[in-house]
Design an enzyme around this catalytic site. Structure first.
Site, PDB file in Angstrom:
ATOM      1  N   LYS A   1      -9.556  -1.217  -0.949  1.00 16.20           N
ATOM      2  CA  LYS A   1      -9.178  -1.811   0.339  1.00 16.20           C
ATOM      3  C   LYS A   1      -8.613  -0.721   1.254  1.00 16.20           C
ATOM      4  O   LYS A   1      -7.733   0.036   0.861  1.00 16.20           O
ATOM      5  CB  LYS A   1      -8.134  -2.904   0.101  1.00 16.20           C
ATOM      6  CG  LYS A   1      -7.813  -3.744   1.320  1.00 16.20           C
ATOM      7  CD  LYS A   1      -6.833  -4.861   0.942  1.00 16.20           C
ATOM      8  CE  LYS A   1      -6.488  -5.724   2.142  1.00 16.20           C
ATOM      9  NZ  LYS A   1      -5.525  -6.791   1.806  1.00 16.20           N
TER      10      LYS A   1
ATOM     11  N   HIS B   1      -7.296  -1.379   4.390  1.00 13.48           N
ATOM     12  CA  HIS B   1      -6.376  -1.926   5.384  1.00 13.48           C
ATOM     13  C   HIS B   1      -5.280  -2.700   4.652  1.00 13.48           C
ATOM     14  O   HIS B   1      -5.338  -2.876   3.440  1.00 13.48           O
ATOM     15  CB  HIS B   1      -7.122  -2.851   6.365  1.00 13.48           C
ATOM     16  CG  HIS B   1      -7.774  -4.022   5.693  1.00 13.48           C
ATOM     17  ND1 HIS B   1      -8.982  -3.917   5.047  1.00 13.48           N
ATOM     18  CD2 HIS B   1      -7.369  -5.314   5.564  1.00 13.48           C
ATOM     19  CE1 HIS B   1      -9.318  -5.101   4.552  1.00 13.48           C
ATOM     20  NE2 HIS B   1      -8.352  -5.963   4.839  1.00 13.48           N
TER      21      HIS B   1
END
Length: 231
Positions: A106, A108
């Site tokens: 991921k 963000h």
């Protein structure tokens, strides 16, 4: 076979996570049984399963066969296993951190490839079975990359079956390969010797028939040394 393994197989059959018949494995072999931890798909089933893992882990720790500062569950099946084991261990008075990985990193929010507690100390990997050992290898690499020390692997069922394909049968099992390559112990709730003993002691003629078929399969593909398990 102990009462723990006996109860485990009764639970697996009742939950339909352990089925008998004719199945084709990933290695291309025909197998008279099929075990899939994904079929433990209700809250009560997962709680029962976590208790078998917890009892196995506690005994292995108390006997000095395993060291564990935290639990790591490889995506995807290992996620539910790690979470439920941590909950059950806390219920039994042994609160331990847990973590699991993302398949995709991921970029963000909190970011990264790990969810849960920081990877540190002696880390136990939990999974259902070891087939090709791919998820274990990836987990060990992740744990080391994050500063942890892989301390062992715990699985539900050691199939005690030689690795490889139907055309290329290897002399060792996937479990033995993990133990030898990474120098970590692999502990199981139960193994194929336990399953054969359970089927042999059953009052069901149908299960006796599958016991014979599984014994024939073990003669063809089986190995002798199982992973360590609760006695």
């Amino acid at each position: 076979m102990t009462s723990l393994q006996n109860q485990f197989f009764e639970f697996c059959i009742k939950s339909k996570a352990l089925r008998f018949g004719e199945f084709k494995t990933k290695a291309g072999r025909l197998s008279p049984y099929f075990f899939n931890a994904g079929d433990f798909n209700t809250g009560s089933m997962l709680h029962q399963l976590s208790n078998f893992y917890a009892q196995t882990l506690i005994k292995a720790i108390d006997e000095g066969r395993l060291q564990c500062d935290m639990v790591f569950g490889p995506a995807y099946k290992g996620i539910a296993l790690a979470c439920s084991l941590a909950i059950r261990m806390a219920e039994l008075g042994r609160d331990i951190p847990f973590a699991y990985n993302r398949k995709e990193v991921k970029d963000h929010g909190e970011g990264g490839d790990i969810i849960g507690a920081p990877i540190q100390g002696k880390v136990l990997i939990i999974d259902d079975v070891i087939s090709a050992g791919t998820s274990i290898r990836e987990s060990i690499n992740l744990i080391k990359a994050h500063g942890g020390q892989p301390a062992g692997v715990m699985i539900a069922l050691d199939r005690m079956e030689r690795a490889g394909t139907v055309e290329d049968v290897l002399p060792i099992s996937a479990v033995q390969e993990v133990e030898e390559r990474y120098k970590v112990p692999v502990v199981s709730i139960a193994n194929m010797e336990d399953l054969l003993a359970y089927l042999q002691s059953s009052d069901s003629e149908r299960l006796h028939d599958f016991e014979k078929r599984i014994a024939e399969n073990r003669t063809k593909y089986g190995i002798e040394k199982p992973a360590a398990k609760t006695q």
